[in-house]
Design an enzyme around this catalytic site. Structure first.
Site, PDB file in Angstrom:
ATOM      1  N   LEU A 249       1.235   4.765  -2.079  1.00 33.14           N
ATOM      2  CA  LEU A 249       0.433   3.582  -1.801  1.00 33.14           C
ATOM      3  C   LEU A 249       0.838   2.507  -2.798  1.00 33.14           C
ATOM      4  CD1 LEU A 249      -3.192   5.058  -1.335  1.00 33.14           C
ATOM      5  CD2 LEU A 249      -1.593   4.373   0.464  1.00 33.14           C
ATOM      6  N   ASP A 250       0.739   1.252  -2.400  1.00 35.20           N
ATOM      7  CA  ASP A 250       0.995   0.177  -3.340  1.00 35.20           C
ATOM      8  C   ASP A 250      -0.003   0.247  -4.484  1.00 35.20           C
ATOM      9  OD1 ASP A 250       2.944  -0.685  -1.598  1.00 35.20           O
ATOM     10  OD2 ASP A 250       1.680  -2.210  -0.660  1.00 35.20           O
TER      11      ASP A 250
END
Length: 439
Positions: A249-250
């Protein structure tokens, strides 16, 4: 009858070099060293060449006599012929010249040739490098791959390519600094484990699903020392197995992050994500309201270098260098005065920054996005924080051991909860994106 001159050994008139002459020689006169060595060699049995190759090294007379009572009072000189010889070694696979040339090349260039093991079969190239070189940052890996310095069986490779057992990976000079091994702190590990337990949404013997907070990086990078992958080291078991990331995930995206607790689970879940069998649902707050309430976004995305040196994904044309197809389904859940919209997003593909680039592409960037928000002179409504409003809301994956399905949902992070309360959004009703096609 006496004859003049010296005998062959130079010991006097009429004396030969035979061993029997030693007893009859006058006191104080001994045969020469060369004559004595020749006599011993003539009387000692000699094995043939094959026998000498496999026989144990000869022991000197001093070694044989060491256990006798006279050994303490008698000193025997060790002769060269009786000195211990090293055991015959197996023939080297390479000549010394070849080994020296190879070593010189490695020292001069730093190039390494690594062979993929059975345990590394089907592993992504970037994960392979992370495993072999833990101190190598994610940005460094991407840089050497992007420059074409990393080769697999002589061919240029992408960081997301999968390796097969037996392949040879050419690693360019890495110039890594040797990191000092710091002792682990029991208190720090206990604190880390406590934090991970506090954000765990689901766990069994094979899988963990974490509720990753916004602002916490998943992996290390330039200047990033605290991240999920580093924290997982505190959960290393007695066999040295550390939980593994199976997707990312960012940093600014909150929500469901799947972790494999074993190598088997990691390999199985990786195939699940690669085959698009994992169902992912994201929630986002965007600027404006899409005219089409439910739709499909299909583009090609490619990396581009931004003016500030950072990387972004941009919509590209099919066939462009590095362009990859990306598909996202979306649905409008609720709106606020036609100024803001709550979108439910279902990515079919898993490209970098896909949802952020796609919502910007249709003219509705995500609120608080520092990379892709492109609307000039837009002001945040009062009470809404300038943070990325994107949540990995739900993950649905088959259990790696066939034990049904893992279906986990994450709550809104604090900044999004504040915005939902301010805008009067109710997150309890049914999510309209659930029935979107998986393609």
């Amino acid at each position: 009858m006496r004859t003049g001159g010296k005998g062959p050994g130079g010991r006097g008139p009429g004396k030969s070099a035979g061993a029997g002459d030693r007893a009859g020689a006058p006191r104080g006169k001994r045969p020469s060293h060369d004559a004595r060595r020749a006599a011993r060699a003539a009387t000692r049995p000699r094995p043939d060449a094959d026998e000498r190759d496999v026989r144990a090294p000869a022991r000197s007379r001093a070694a044989v006599d060491a256990g006798s009572p006279k050994a303490a009072t008698r000193k025997m000189p060790i002769r060269k012929a009786d000195a211990p010889k090293p055991a015959a070694a197996e023939a080297p696979r390479r000549t010394r010249a070849e080994a020296k040339a190879e070593a010189s090349q490695v020292l001069a260039t730093g190039v390494q040739q690594l062979v993929v093991s059975a345990d590394e079969n089907e592993m992504r190239i970037d994960r392979f490098l992370e495993s072999r070189f833990p101190q190598l940052s994610f940005s460094h890996i991407q840089r050497i791959v992007r420059k074409g310095e990393l080769r697999v069986d002589g061919k240029r490779a992408d960081s997301k390519d999968r390796l097969a057992e037996g392949q040879t990976v050419r690693i360019p000079p890495l110039k890594l600094e040797q990191q000092a091994e710091r002792p682990r702190s029991a208190k720090a590990d206990a604190d880390t484990i406590g934090f991970l337990r506090s954000i765990t949404l689901y766990e069994d013997d094979d899988v963990m699903v974490l509720n990753k907070p916004a602002g916490l990086a998943v992996q290390g990078g330039s200047g990033t020392t605290r991240h999920v992958d580093q924290m997982l080291s505190a959960l290393t078991d007695k066999d040295g197995q550390k939980p593994r990331l199976v997707h990312r995930l960012d940093k600014d995206t909150a929500g469901c992050l799947v972790i494999a607790k074993s190598r088997f689970a990691a390999a199985t879940l990786a195939k699940t994500f690669r085959s698009r069998a994992a169902r992912k649902v994201y929630w986002a707050l965007v600027v404006g309201v899409p005219r089409v309430k439910q739709g499909r976004i299909s583009t090609y995305l490619a990396r581009e270098e931004a003016y500030d040196g950072d990387q972004r994904m941009a919509v590209a044309q099919h066939g462009e260098d590095g362009a990859m197809h990306a598909v996202t389904y979306y649905a409008v859940v609720e709106t606020a005065a036609q100024k803001l919209a709550w979108l439910s997003l279902k990515p079919v593909t898993g490209r970098t920054h896909q949802l952020r680039a796609h919502t910007t592409h249709i003219g509705h960037p995500i609120v608080g996005d520092p990379k892709y928000f492109n609307i000039q002179n837009w002001e945040l409504p009062g009470g809404i924080q300038n943070k990325l409003h994107l949540l990995a809301r739900r993950i649905v994956v088959p259990h790696p051991r066939g034990k049904g399905t893992i279906d986990v949902s994450a709550p809104l992070p604090p900044h999004m909860r504040q915005s939902w309360n301010l805008l009067g959004f109710d997150d309890a009703p049914y999510d309209p994106i659930v029935e979107a096609p998986d393609e």
